[in-house]
Write a protein that holds these residues in place. Sequence first.
Motif, PDB file in Angstrom:
ATOM      1  N   CYS A  41       0.473  -0.977  -4.634  1.00 45.79           N
ATOM      2  CA  CYS A  41      -0.107   0.666  -5.074  1.00 45.79           C
ATOM      3  C   CYS A  41      -0.773   1.128  -3.799  1.00 45.79           C
ATOM      4  O   CYS A  41      -0.650   2.315  -3.315  1.00 45.79           O
ATOM      5  N   VAL A  42      -1.172   0.079  -2.606  1.00 45.45           N
ATOM      6  CA  VAL A  42      -1.536   1.068  -1.511  1.00 45.45           C
ATOM      7  C   VAL A  42      -0.726   1.774  -0.726  1.00 45.45           C
ATOM      8  O   VAL A  42      -0.732   3.010  -0.372  1.00 45.45           O
ATOM      9  N   ASN A  43       0.712   1.691  -1.023  1.00 43.80           N
ATOM     10  CA  ASN A  43       2.002   2.572  -0.391  1.00 43.80           C
ATOM     11  C   ASN A  43       1.418   3.028  -1.086  1.00 43.80           C
ATOM     12  O   ASN A  43       1.884   4.483  -0.727  1.00 43.80           O
ATOM     13  N   LYS A  44       1.738   3.546  -2.524  1.00 45.40           N
ATOM     14  CA  LYS A  44       1.691   4.623  -3.178  1.00 45.40           C
ATOM     15  C   LYS A  44       0.239   6.039  -2.392  1.00 45.40           C
ATOM     16  O   LYS A  44       0.526   7.104  -2.510  1.00 45.40           O
ATOM     17  N   VAL A  45      -0.682   5.023  -2.062  1.00 44.44           N
ATOM     18  CA  VAL A  45      -2.407   5.692  -1.440  1.00 44.44           C
ATOM     19  C   VAL A  45      -1.331   6.066  -0.008  1.00 44.44           C
ATOM     20  O   VAL A  45      -2.203   7.647  -0.062  1.00 44.44           O
ATOM     21  N   LEU A  46      -1.005   5.660   0.608  1.00 45.68           N
ATOM     22  CA  LEU A  46      -0.320   6.139   1.837  1.00 45.68           C
ATOM     23  C   LEU A  46       0.627   7.038   1.733  1.00 45.68           C
ATOM     24  O   LEU A  46       0.644   7.828   2.372  1.00 45.68           O
ATOM     25  N   LEU A  47       1.114   7.741   0.409  1.00 47.01           N
ATOM     26  CA  LEU A  47       2.442   8.744   0.422  1.00 47.01           C
ATOM     27  C   LEU A  47       1.735   9.807   0.067  1.00 47.01           C
ATOM     28  O   LEU A  47       1.778  11.160   0.294  1.00 47.01           O
ATOM     29  N   LEU A  48       0.340   9.532  -0.509  1.00 50.14           N
ATOM     30  CA  LEU A  48      -0.727  10.975  -0.272  1.00 50.14           C
ATOM     31  C   LEU A  48      -0.485  12.143   0.892  1.00 50.14           C
ATOM     32  O   LEU A  48      -1.323  11.756   1.580  1.00 50.14           O
ATOM     33  N   PRO A  49       0.387  12.788   0.888  1.00 48.96           N
ATOM     34  CA  PRO A  49      -0.242  14.587   1.723  1.00 48.96           C
ATOM     35  C   PRO A  49      -1.332  14.023   2.405  1.00 48.96           C
ATOM     36  O   PRO A  49      -1.985  14.291   3.254  1.00 48.96           O
ATOM     37  N   LEU A  50      -2.967  14.338   1.394  1.00 47.99           N
ATOM     38  CA  LEU A  50      -4.229  14.302   2.036  1.00 47.99           C
ATOM     39  C   LEU A  50      -4.588  13.175   2.507  1.00 47.99           C
ATOM     40  O   LEU A  50      -5.399  13.326   3.824  1.00 47.99           O
ATOM     41  N   VAL A  51      -4.039  12.054   2.453  1.00 45.60           N
ATOM     42  CA  VAL A  51      -4.467  11.363   2.601  1.00 45.60           C
ATOM     43  C   VAL A  51      -3.763  10.730   4.073  1.00 45.60           C
ATOM     44  O   VAL A  51      -4.412  10.471   5.275  1.00 45.60           O
ATOM     45  N   GLN A  52      -2.735  10.651   4.315  1.00 49.25           N
ATOM     46  CA  GLN A  52      -1.745  11.269   5.516  1.00 49.25           C
ATOM     47  C   GLN A  52      -2.783  12.145   6.494  1.00 49.25           C
ATOM     48  O   GLN A  52      -2.777  11.912   7.525  1.00 49.25           O
ATOM     49  N   GLN A  53      -3.213  13.186   6.048  1.00 50.22           N
ATOM     50  CA  GLN A  53      -3.726  14.066   6.967  1.00 50.22           C
ATOM     51  C   GLN A  53      -4.744  14.470   7.697  1.00 50.22           C
ATOM     52  O   GLN A  53      -5.130  14.016   8.341  1.00 50.22           O
TER      53      GLN A  53
ATOM     54  N   ASP B  71      -6.119   2.040  13.125  1.00 47.22           N
ATOM     55  CA  ASP B  71      -5.836   0.959  14.195  1.00 47.22           C
ATOM     56  C   ASP B  71      -6.334  -0.303  13.732  1.00 47.22           C
ATOM     57  O   ASP B  71      -5.553  -1.698  13.810  1.00 47.22           O
ATOM     58  N   GLU B  72      -7.390  -0.522  12.752  1.00 45.35           N
ATOM     59  CA  GLU B  72      -8.118  -1.726  11.949  1.00 45.35           C
ATOM     60  C   GLU B  72      -6.919  -2.036  11.526  1.00 45.35           C
ATOM     61  O   GLU B  72      -6.994  -3.188  10.756  1.00 45.35           O
ATOM     62  N   LEU B  73      -6.457  -1.176  10.385  1.00 44.15           N
ATOM     63  CA  LEU B  73      -5.957  -1.649  10.127  1.00 44.15           C
ATOM     64  C   LEU B  73      -4.554  -2.269   9.603  1.00 44.15           C
ATOM     65  O   LEU B  73      -4.153  -2.858   9.383  1.00 44.15           O
ATOM     66  N   LEU B  74      -4.483  -1.345  11.041  1.00 48.61           N
ATOM     67  CA  LEU B  74      -2.461  -2.241  11.476  1.00 48.61           C
ATOM     68  C   LEU B  74      -2.743  -3.480  12.201  1.00 48.61           C
ATOM     69  O   LEU B  74      -2.347  -3.760  11.659  1.00 48.61           O
ATOM     70  N   ASP B  75      -4.179  -3.908  12.942  1.00 45.99           N
ATOM     71  CA  ASP B  75      -4.430  -4.767  12.800  1.00 45.99           C
ATOM     72  C   ASP B  75      -4.337  -5.536  11.945  1.00 45.99           C
ATOM     73  O   ASP B  75      -4.018  -6.973  12.028  1.00 45.99           O
ATOM     74  N   GLY B  76      -4.918  -5.594  10.819  1.00 42.45           N
ATOM     75  CA  GLY B  76      -5.044  -6.137   9.409  1.00 42.45           C
ATOM     76  C   GLY B  76      -3.954  -6.939   9.119  1.00 42.45           C
ATOM     77  O   GLY B  76      -3.689  -7.731   8.558  1.00 42.45           O
ATOM     78  N   SER B  77      -3.043  -5.621   8.726  1.00 42.91           N
ATOM     79  CA  SER B  77      -2.151  -5.833   8.905  1.00 42.91           C
ATOM     80  C   SER B  77      -1.228  -6.740   9.138  1.00 42.91           C
ATOM     81  O   SER B  77      -0.245  -7.517   8.573  1.00 42.91           O
TER      82      SER B  77
ATOM     83  N   LYS C  14       6.130  -2.526   4.463  1.00 43.82           N
ATOM     84  CA  LYS C  14       5.980  -0.625   4.775  1.00 43.82           C
ATOM     85  C   LYS C  14       4.807  -0.446   4.939  1.00 43.82           C
ATOM     86  O   LYS C  14       4.539   0.622   5.371  1.00 43.82           O
ATOM     87  N   THR C  15       4.246  -0.905   4.450  1.00 38.12           N
ATOM     88  CA  THR C  15       2.619  -0.305   4.283  1.00 38.12           C
ATOM     89  C   THR C  15       2.143  -0.039   5.855  1.00 38.12           C
ATOM     90  O   THR C  15       1.682   0.758   6.407  1.00 38.12           O
ATOM     91  N   ARG C  16       2.892  -1.549   6.538  1.00 39.20           N
ATOM     92  CA  ARG C  16       2.282  -1.072   8.228  1.00 39.20           C
ATOM     93  C   ARG C  16       3.660  -0.358   9.166  1.00 39.20           C
ATOM     94  O   ARG C  16       3.011   0.839   9.846  1.00 39.20           O
ATOM     95  N   VAL C  17       4.916   0.187   8.384  1.00 43.58           N
ATOM     96  CA  VAL C  17       5.322   1.529   8.558  1.00 43.58           C
ATOM     97  C   VAL C  17       4.864   2.668   8.408  1.00 43.58           C
ATOM     98  O   VAL C  17       4.808   3.703   9.290  1.00 43.58           O
ATOM     99  N   SER C  18       3.679   2.523   7.398  1.00 42.63           N
ATOM    100  CA  SER C  18       3.564   4.086   6.596  1.00 42.63           C
ATOM    101  C   SER C  18       1.923   4.033   7.784  1.00 42.63           C
ATOM    102  O   SER C  18       1.836   5.294   8.177  1.00 42.63           O
ATOM    103  N   LEU C  19       1.676   3.354   8.103  1.00 44.42           N
ATOM    104  CA  LEU C  19       0.129   3.421   9.029  1.00 44.42           C
ATOM    105  C   LEU C  19       0.464   3.430  10.699  1.00 44.42           C
ATOM    106  O   LEU C  19      -0.411   4.934  10.920  1.00 44.42           O
ATOM    107  N   LEU C  20       1.740   3.450  11.119  1.00 51.48           N
ATOM    108  CA  LEU C  20       2.259   3.362  12.245  1.00 51.48           C
ATOM    109  C   LEU C  20       2.449   4.536  12.124  1.00 51.48           C
ATOM    110  O   LEU C  20       2.126   5.729  13.581  1.00 51.48           O
ATOM    111  N   ASN C  21       3.185   5.601  10.938  1.00 55.05           N
ATOM    112  CA  ASN C  21       3.580   7.019  11.260  1.00 55.05           C
ATOM    113  C   ASN C  21       2.923   7.748  11.119  1.00 55.05           C
ATOM    114  O   ASN C  21       2.327   8.566  11.689  1.00 55.05           O
TER     115      ASN C  21
END
Length: 289
Positions: A61-73, A85-91, A278-285
């Motif tokens: 579900c997190v991965n679906k949320v991170l795909l939302l355009p408005l969330v990415q923006q 950055d903190e989310l990346l550290d946690g991941s 997948k989550t980490r890749v989305s956050l890095l992107n």
Amino acid sequence: MAASSNHKNNSHARSKSLPSIENPVITQLDEHLRRFRASEDASKSSSFGGKLSRLQDLHDCVNKVLLLPLVQQALAQENNEKWVDELLDGSLQILDLCNAAKDSLLQTAECMHELQSILRRRGYGEIGLSNEVKKYLASRKVVKRAIQKALKVMQNKCIFATINGDHETTTMFSMLNEVQATSLNVMESLLFFISGPKTKSVGWSLVSKLVSHNTVASADQTDRNEFAEVDAALIGLVEHKTSKSDNIKVVQSQLEILELCIQDLEEGLECLFRHLIKTRVSLLNILNH
């Protein structure tokens, strides 16, 4: 003109905010979190296979949320970069514990299979059997030390994300932080489970450093522990506390149960690992956008 200017300013402000928490995908994430909390409160003895499955649902579900355009923006905004950055550290922390669990299971399984092979051979000498049992128990000590080291490393790396922002932004990051805190809690408990009840706690729970309102699971496992049962049975054989002739079949049965347990955990961890990557890749992107 003034009205037009205000409209533009309002639109610009909204563009920096996350989409409404009533968004169906975000609402689904909140529901997953609520169900996870409820399941943990209702059944502390639920299998780790079930817990890993629920974690997979959370991260899917997190991965679906991170795909939302408005969330990415919104996450790509400069003022939100520290949170990403903190989310990346946690991941990364969750991935490290996941890898530690996978390595521990792999090492245990390899020695277990060698021991099973010896036990199946008829006429194998008592000395040879004792040596193989001691080899397995020595391997388990290595696994326990590795687990203790992994947990102590996490103690030093774990951080509490400080969030300041508008309501929708803070709500979203709080939810993502809770997902990570929940994941760390389950992984910590799983590592204690794999090492057995004799492993001492590092003195705190990872999740307590992240989400203070969550219920912290005890590191001491009072429910059935297949790893500990096999360890105890084999120690009994080596120290002659039990009769070899009467208990070899019992040990074989326990090893078969442990083998199924390990297979279940390995499958759950492998699937969870893919979601985490997948989550980490989305956050890095998002961060590099």
